[in-house]
Design a protein around this motif. Structure first.
Motif, PDB file in Angstrom:
ATOM      1  N   GLY A 176     -10.796  -4.649  -6.104  1.00  0.00           N
ATOM      2  CA  GLY A 176      -9.741  -5.578  -5.605  1.00  0.00           C
ATOM      3  C   GLY A 176      -9.086  -4.976  -4.427  1.00  0.00           C
ATOM      4  N   ASN A 177      -8.702  -3.718  -4.972  1.00  0.00           N
ATOM      5  CA  ASN A 177      -7.815  -2.907  -3.729  1.00  0.00           C
ATOM      6  C   ASN A 177      -8.719  -2.622  -2.633  1.00  0.00           C
ATOM      7  OD1 ASN A 177      -5.035  -3.359  -4.607  1.00  0.00           O
ATOM      8  ND2 ASN A 177      -5.215  -1.537  -6.207  1.00  0.00           N
ATOM      9  N   LEU A 178      -9.963  -2.282  -2.870  1.00  0.00           N
ATOM     10  CA  LEU A 178     -10.642  -2.003  -1.624  1.00  0.00           C
ATOM     11  C   LEU A 178     -10.984  -3.282  -0.740  1.00  0.00           C
ATOM     12  CD1 LEU A 178     -13.965  -0.114  -3.230  1.00  0.00           C
ATOM     13  CD2 LEU A 178     -12.151   0.869  -1.527  1.00  0.00           C
ATOM     14  N   LYS A 179     -11.076  -4.312  -1.544  1.00  0.00           N
ATOM     15  CA  LYS A 179     -11.072  -5.450  -0.775  1.00  0.00           C
ATOM     16  C   LYS A 179      -9.730  -5.891   0.318  1.00  0.00           C
ATOM     17  CE  LYS A 179     -14.790  -8.419  -2.047  1.00  0.00           C
ATOM     18  NZ  LYS A 179     -15.175  -8.257  -3.641  1.00  0.00           N
ATOM     19  N   THR A 180      -8.664  -5.591  -0.606  1.00  0.00           N
ATOM     20  CA  THR A 180      -7.374  -5.850   0.061  1.00  0.00           C
ATOM     21  C   THR A 180      -7.202  -4.746   1.407  1.00  0.00           C
ATOM     22  OG1 THR A 180      -6.565  -6.446  -1.868  1.00  0.00           O
ATOM     23  CG2 THR A 180      -4.987  -6.044  -0.281  1.00  0.00           C
ATOM     24  N   LEU A 181      -7.615  -3.679   0.919  1.00  0.00           N
ATOM     25  CA  LEU A 181      -7.843  -2.647   2.201  1.00  0.00           C
ATOM     26  C   LEU A 181      -8.453  -3.082   3.552  1.00  0.00           C
ATOM     27  CD1 LEU A 181      -8.485   0.842   0.724  1.00  0.00           C
ATOM     28  CD2 LEU A 181      -6.182   0.217   1.735  1.00  0.00           C
ATOM     29  N   GLU A 182      -9.689  -3.925   3.158  1.00  0.00           N
ATOM     30  CA  GLU A 182     -10.420  -4.204   4.339  1.00  0.00           C
ATOM     31  C   GLU A 182      -9.974  -5.471   5.091  1.00  0.00           C
ATOM     32  OE1 GLU A 182     -14.483  -4.809   2.311  1.00  0.00           O
ATOM     33  OE2 GLU A 182     -14.966  -2.600   3.157  1.00  0.00           O
ATOM     34  N   SER A 183      -9.432  -6.452   3.887  1.00  0.00           N
ATOM     35  CA  SER A 183      -8.842  -7.561   4.672  1.00  0.00           C
ATOM     36  C   SER A 183      -7.403  -7.409   5.422  1.00  0.00           C
ATOM     37  CB  SER A 183      -8.698  -8.757   3.901  1.00  0.00           C
ATOM     38  OG  SER A 183      -8.010  -8.351   2.713  1.00  0.00           O
ATOM     39  N   GLY A 184      -6.754  -6.198   5.008  1.00  0.00           N
ATOM     40  CA  GLY A 184      -5.267  -5.980   5.681  1.00  0.00           C
ATOM     41  C   GLY A 184      -4.426  -6.081   4.988  1.00  0.00           C
ATOM     42  N   VAL A 185      -3.429  -5.161   4.743  1.00  0.00           N
ATOM     43  CA  VAL A 185      -2.439  -4.731   4.168  1.00  0.00           C
ATOM     44  C   VAL A 185      -1.011  -5.051   5.093  1.00  0.00           C
ATOM     45  CG1 VAL A 185      -3.238  -3.547   2.412  1.00  0.00           C
ATOM     46  CG2 VAL A 185      -2.485  -2.371   4.132  1.00  0.00           C
ATOM     47  N   ILE A 186      -0.022  -5.160   4.626  1.00  0.00           N
ATOM     48  CA  ILE A 186       1.523  -5.508   5.316  1.00  0.00           C
ATOM     49  C   ILE A 186       1.831  -4.029   5.560  1.00  0.00           C
ATOM     50  CG2 ILE A 186       3.575  -6.680   5.663  1.00  0.00           C
ATOM     51  CD1 ILE A 186       1.120  -8.930   5.797  1.00  0.00           C
ATOM     52  N   ILE A 187       2.258  -3.855   6.690  1.00  0.00           N
ATOM     53  CA  ILE A 187       2.937  -2.390   6.697  1.00  0.00           C
ATOM     54  C   ILE A 187       3.988  -2.894   7.852  1.00  0.00           C
ATOM     55  CG2 ILE A 187       2.853  -0.039   7.800  1.00  0.00           C
ATOM     56  CD1 ILE A 187       0.012   0.161   7.153  1.00  0.00           C
ATOM     57  N   ASP A 188       5.326  -2.411   7.621  1.00  0.00           N
ATOM     58  CA  ASP A 188       6.365  -2.728   8.352  1.00  0.00           C
ATOM     59  C   ASP A 188       6.346  -4.181   9.095  1.00  0.00           C
ATOM     60  OD1 ASP A 188       7.219  -0.251   8.119  1.00  0.00           O
ATOM     61  OD2 ASP A 188       6.197   0.595  10.008  1.00  0.00           O
ATOM     62  N   GLY A 189       6.017  -5.161   8.055  1.00  0.00           N
ATOM     63  CA  GLY A 189       6.209  -6.319   8.209  1.00  0.00           C
ATOM     64  C   GLY A 189       4.705  -7.104   9.211  1.00  0.00           C
TER      65      GLY A 189
ATOM     66  N   VAL B  18      -2.976   5.312   7.619  1.00  0.00           N
ATOM     67  CA  VAL B  18      -3.959   5.369   6.472  1.00  0.00           C
ATOM     68  C   VAL B  18      -3.142   5.637   5.271  1.00  0.00           C
ATOM     69  CG1 VAL B  18      -5.848   6.805   5.166  1.00  0.00           C
ATOM     70  CG2 VAL B  18      -5.900   6.284   7.596  1.00  0.00           C
ATOM     71  N   LYS B  19      -2.231   6.792   5.260  1.00  0.00           N
ATOM     72  CA  LYS B  19      -1.382   6.713   4.205  1.00  0.00           C
ATOM     73  C   LYS B  19      -0.641   5.827   3.653  1.00  0.00           C
ATOM     74  CE  LYS B  19      -0.958  11.753   5.323  1.00  0.00           C
ATOM     75  NZ  LYS B  19      -0.253  12.778   6.011  1.00  0.00           N
ATOM     76  N   ASN B  20      -0.118   4.879   4.954  1.00  0.00           N
ATOM     77  CA  ASN B  20       0.810   3.749   4.770  1.00  0.00           C
ATOM     78  C   ASN B  20       0.034   2.838   4.070  1.00  0.00           C
ATOM     79  OD1 ASN B  20       3.436   4.740   5.294  1.00  0.00           O
ATOM     80  ND2 ASN B  20       2.922   4.270   7.303  1.00  0.00           N
TER      81      ASN B  20
ATOM     82  N   LEU C 294      -0.555  -0.114  -1.221  1.00  0.00           N
ATOM     83  CA  LEU C 294      -1.076  -0.688  -2.671  1.00  0.00           C
ATOM     84  C   LEU C 294      -0.982   0.226  -3.927  1.00  0.00           C
ATOM     85  CD1 LEU C 294      -4.649  -1.223  -1.222  1.00  0.00           C
ATOM     86  CD2 LEU C 294      -2.777  -2.952  -1.547  1.00  0.00           C
ATOM     87  N   GLY C 295       0.080   1.300  -3.598  1.00  0.00           N
ATOM     88  CA  GLY C 295       0.584   1.875  -4.662  1.00  0.00           C
ATOM     89  C   GLY C 295       0.056   3.286  -4.706  1.00  0.00           C
ATOM     90  N   TYR C 296      -0.864   3.864  -4.164  1.00  0.00           N
ATOM     91  CA  TYR C 296      -1.685   4.967  -4.210  1.00  0.00           C
ATOM     92  C   TYR C 296      -0.931   6.198  -2.934  1.00  0.00           C
ATOM     93  CZ  TYR C 296      -5.434   2.032  -5.948  1.00  0.00           C
ATOM     94  OH  TYR C 296      -6.026   1.225  -6.675  1.00  0.00           O
ATOM     95  N   ASN C 297      -0.998   7.214  -3.622  1.00  0.00           N
ATOM     96  CA  ASN C 297      -0.573   8.585  -2.841  1.00  0.00           C
ATOM     97  C   ASN C 297      -1.753   9.079  -2.414  1.00  0.00           C
ATOM     98  OD1 ASN C 297       1.306  10.317  -1.775  1.00  0.00           O
ATOM     99  ND2 ASN C 297       0.821  11.472  -3.804  1.00  0.00           N
ATOM    100  N   VAL C 298      -1.684   9.525  -1.197  1.00  0.00           N
ATOM    101  CA  VAL C 298      -2.848  10.310  -0.379  1.00  0.00           C
ATOM    102  C   VAL C 298      -2.822  11.719  -0.593  1.00  0.00           C
ATOM    103  CG1 VAL C 298      -3.963  10.813   1.633  1.00  0.00           C
ATOM    104  CG2 VAL C 298      -3.472   8.379   1.211  1.00  0.00           C
ATOM    105  N   ILE C 299      -3.462  12.289  -1.355  1.00  0.00           N
ATOM    106  CA  ILE C 299      -3.393  14.080  -1.589  1.00  0.00           C
ATOM    107  C   ILE C 299      -4.047  14.535  -0.463  1.00  0.00           C
ATOM    108  CG2 ILE C 299      -3.892  15.650  -3.221  1.00  0.00           C
ATOM    109  CD1 ILE C 299      -4.724  13.581  -5.166  1.00  0.00           C
ATOM    110  N   LYS C 300      -5.055  14.153   0.181  1.00  0.00           N
ATOM    111  CA  LYS C 300      -5.748  14.888   1.153  1.00  0.00           C
ATOM    112  C   LYS C 300      -6.344  13.904   2.182  1.00  0.00           C
ATOM    113  CE  LYS C 300      -8.313  19.036   0.071  1.00  0.00           C
ATOM    114  NZ  LYS C 300      -9.354  19.443  -0.531  1.00  0.00           N
ATOM    115  N   LEU C 301      -6.196  14.097   3.561  1.00  0.00           N
ATOM    116  CA  LEU C 301      -6.750  13.128   4.425  1.00  0.00           C
ATOM    117  C   LEU C 301      -7.778  14.049   5.530  1.00  0.00           C
ATOM    118  CD1 LEU C 301      -6.801  10.269   5.373  1.00  0.00           C
ATOM    119  CD2 LEU C 301      -4.800  10.399   6.577  1.00  0.00           C
ATOM    120  N   LYS C 302      -8.580  13.459   5.857  1.00  0.00           N
ATOM    121  CA  LYS C 302      -9.568  14.205   7.090  1.00  0.00           C
ATOM    122  C   LYS C 302     -10.039  12.777   7.896  1.00  0.00           C
ATOM    123  CE  LYS C 302     -13.933  15.953   6.965  1.00  0.00           C
ATOM    124  NZ  LYS C 302     -15.034  16.516   5.994  1.00  0.00           N
TER     125      LYS C 302
END
Ligand code: URA
Length: 241
Positions: free
Chosen positions: A143-156, A190-192, A197-205
């Motif tokens: 479900g969260n993968l789908k939400t990432l794909e369709s868009g999440v609200i950041i700073d409104g 990406v981190k935002n 969705l409540g996940y903390n990014v530990i590593k990003l490349k």
């Protein structure tokens, strides 16, 4: 005045060694005359063709692809004296990074003095894909993968459509690795997106910018883009404008 093979290499057309081969083969002309002498010097005012292609328009432009290591800032200088991406490149021209990667993010970044290309690549309307590999705390849900794909609200504001794919789920350590392809470049995007969705990014490349990948470019190293790659990048931005 510079040696002709150096001018050709600096234009990004090919490596210095390849330029030497082309000179030997008589495929380089200066002001219309074939030059086969290796040490021949020319200036940036001379008209140079390689294999029938003018390198004039790109002569003063330079394009690097850097695989940024962790602990380097994406800027041209830093008040706190930290190392910048530009410090990693052996070039004294006024070059700058296209877009940003966080201090702790690794991966690909283009560094250039071509403002036109920089603007085109950064404009979200041009849909340049940037592929990130994020290791996050927690097990990502479908479900969260789908939400990432369709868009999440950041700073409104909703992020535009993206692609998300699970590469790994580690139940024991409660982590997931997700490939996320976006074409916007909002700050800490990406981190935002994961944070929303409540996940903390530990590593990003960042593993890919359009068709450019980090294959055979170890962390901390860089290479010049070829004229063909630069042309292709321009074309990618034109495809949608
Ligand atoms: N998104 C982030 O959160 N950080 C980066 O460095 C790049 C994209």
């Amino acid at each position: 005045m510079e040696r002709i093979q150096k001018i050709i290499a600096q234009s990004g057309y090919c490596s210095r060694r390849k330029a030497e081969e082309l000179i030997k083969k008589g495929l380089v002309t200066i002001n219309g005359n074939v030059i086969t002498e290796m040490g021949y010097k020319a200036s940036f005012n001379d008209y140079i063709e390689v294999e029938g292609n003018s390198i004039m328009d790109k002569q003063d432009k330079v394009y690097y692809l850097l695989n940024k290591p962790r602990g380097v800032i994406t800027s041209t200088k830093d008040d706190k004296g930290r190392k910048t991406v530009v410090d990693l490149i052996d070039d004294n021209r006024r070059i700058y990074p296209v877009g940003r990667l966080d201090y702790d993010t690794t991966g690909l970044i283009i560094i250039t003095n071509d403002g036109e290309l920089a603007n085109l690549l950064m404009h979200p309307k041009n849909n340049i894909d940037k592929v990130y590999i994020a290791k996050i705390e927690g097990l990502i849900t479908k479900g969260n993968l789908k939400t990432l794909e369709s868009g999440v609200i950041i700073d409104g504001k909703k992020t535009s459509k993206s692609k998300a794919k699970v590469l790994k789920m580690d139940k024991k350590n409660n982590t997931s690795v997700v490939e996320l392809t976006i074409h916007e470049g909002r700050n800490h995007q990406v981190k935002n997106m994961f944070k929303a969705l409540g996940y903390n990014v530990i590593k990003l490349k960042r593993e890919k910018i359009s068709f450019l990948t980090d294959e055979s470019l170890p962390s901390g190293t860089y290479r010049q883009l070829s004229i063909h790659e630069v042309k292709k990048l321009y074309n990618e931005t034109k495809m949608v404008s």
